[in-house]
Motif scaffolding. Structure first.
Motif, mmCIF file in Angstrom:
data_model
loop_
_atom_site.group_PDB
_atom_site.id
_atom_site.type_symbol
_atom_site.label_atom_id
_atom_site.label_comp_id
_atom_site.label_asym_id
_atom_site.label_seq_id
_atom_site.Cartn_x
_atom_site.Cartn_y
_atom_site.Cartn_z
ATOM 1 N N SER A 86 1.665 -32.723 14.576
ATOM 2 C CA SER A 86 0.993 -32.837 13.404
ATOM 3 C C SER A 86 0.604 -34.290 13.103
ATOM 4 N N ASP A 87 -0.583 -34.209 12.215
ATOM 5 C CA ASP A 87 -1.241 -35.727 11.846
ATOM 6 C C ASP A 87 -1.567 -35.337 10.532
ATOM 7 N N TYR A 88 -1.548 -36.421 9.680
ATOM 8 C CA TYR A 88 -2.143 -36.432 8.273
ATOM 9 C C TYR A 88 -2.832 -37.945 8.045
ATOM 10 N N ASP A 89 -3.442 -37.631 6.886
ATOM 11 C CA ASP A 89 -4.297 -38.750 6.099
ATOM 12 C C ASP A 89 -3.336 -39.631 5.526
ATOM 13 N N LYS A 90 -2.765 -40.583 5.744
ATOM 14 C CA LYS A 90 -1.678 -41.567 5.049
ATOM 15 C C LYS A 90 -2.094 -41.768 3.339
ATOM 16 N N ASP A 91 -3.315 -41.625 3.142
ATOM 17 C CA ASP A 91 -3.806 -41.996 1.907
ATOM 18 C C ASP A 91 -3.884 -40.646 0.620
ATOM 19 N N ALA A 92 -3.392 -39.780 1.627
ATOM 20 C CA ALA A 92 -3.605 -38.404 0.611
ATOM 21 C C ALA A 92 -2.418 -38.098 -0.175
ATOM 22 N N ASN A 93 -2.435 -37.787 -1.266
ATOM 23 C CA ASN A 93 -1.238 -37.504 -2.074
ATOM 24 C C ASN A 93 -0.982 -36.028 -2.185
ATOM 25 N N PHE A 94 -0.099 -35.539 -1.133
ATOM 26 C CA PHE A 94 0.251 -34.333 -1.068
ATOM 27 C C PHE A 94 0.974 -33.595 -2.229
ATOM 28 N N ASN A 95 1.481 -34.360 -3.224
ATOM 29 C CA ASN A 95 2.219 -34.036 -4.358
ATOM 30 C C ASN A 95 1.380 -33.249 -5.238
ATOM 31 N N THR A 96 -0.039 -33.462 -5.176
ATOM 32 C CA THR A 96 -0.958 -33.065 -5.803
ATOM 33 C C THR A 96 -1.505 -31.627 -5.541
ATOM 34 N N TYR A 97 -0.989 -31.211 -4.229
ATOM 35 C CA TYR A 97 -1.551 -29.915 -3.737
ATOM 36 C C TYR A 97 -0.594 -28.721 -4.208
ATOM 37 N N ASN A 98 -1.123 -27.780 -5.024
ATOM 38 C CA ASN A 98 -0.304 -26.692 -5.293
ATOM 39 C C ASN A 98 -1.069 -25.496 -5.098
ATOM 40 N N THR A 99 -2.422 -25.404 -5.057
ATOM 41 C CA THR A 99 -3.070 -24.127 -4.579
ATOM 42 C C THR A 99 -3.760 -24.204 -3.629
ATOM 43 N N TYR A 100 -4.166 -23.152 -2.942
ATOM 44 C CA TYR A 100 -5.092 -23.072 -1.733
ATOM 45 C C TYR A 100 -5.920 -21.848 -1.742
ATOM 46 N N ALA A 101 -6.649 -21.912 -0.817
ATOM 47 C CA ALA A 101 -7.670 -20.831 -0.468
ATOM 48 C C ALA A 101 -8.111 -21.114 0.775
ATOM 49 N N PHE A 102 -8.595 -20.079 1.863
ATOM 50 C CA PHE A 102 -8.865 -19.863 2.985
ATOM 51 C C PHE A 102 -10.153 -20.577 3.414
#
Length: 187
Positions: A27-43
């Protein structure tokens, strides 16, 4: 004792062969992204439509992603925080096994037995499909990729749909175990 050693070799081979069925995850990710703010999704339909697999397998993958996202506290939304996309790759693997027992027909001596006929099944060749499933999470506002998980493993060409769906759930579950990134989860 020699007979016990001879019996242990096939068991060891089966263990090694069965351990090859797992899913390797990167896996890889953007170190500047705040993953705690992600609660909803769509395809992300545009990305999913480009995946070069059958529509039935796409449905199976999306159902598995739905289930995994729900277990992580995400809810599906028309105004999502992240968009989920998938991408697949596959390649044919050829495995060549030489018979461990060697020998040939006839009588003689070897370190494992004395006398009696020997046997040799020769070389065995098998093929399998190694597949990669990518799951991308895209920030819905910025439209930038923030996380990508990749699962690599052997795909079953089984006609048993339950086994096929189980393998897809295993792939998706193993990939999404890497989300959120460990560095972000500690914050």
């Amino acid at each position: 004792m020699k007979k016990l050693q001879l019996l242990a070799l096939p068991l060891l081979f089966l263990f090694v062969l069965s351990s090859c069925t797992s899913v390797k995850v990167l896996s890889d990710y953007d170190k500047d992204a705040n993953f705690n703010t992600y609660n909803t999704y769509a395809f992300y339909k545009t990305g999913i439509d480009k995946a070069q697999i059958s529509d039935l397998d796409k449905k199976r993958i999306l159902r598995a992603i739905d289930a995994e996202m729900a277990t992580r506290g995400f809810t599906k939304s028309n105004t999502p925080d992240v968009l989920v996309s998938i991408f697949t790759k596959e390649k044919e693997q050829v495995d060549i096994y030489n018979n461990l027992w060697g020998g040939g027909f006839g009588w003689g001596w070897s370190p494992y037995y004395w006398g009696g006929p020997g046997w040799n099944n020769g070389t065995q060749v098998s093929t399998r499909t190694q597949g990669s499933l990518y799951i991308d999470l895209i920030d819905a506002k910025s439209k930038e990729l923030v996380w990508q998980g990749k699962g690599i493993g052997t795909l079953s060409n089984s006609r048993n749909m339950e086994k096929k769906e189980e393998r897809i759930r295993e792939f998706v579950g193993e990939i999404l175990k890497a989300y959120p990134p460990q560095a972000m989860a500690a914050k």
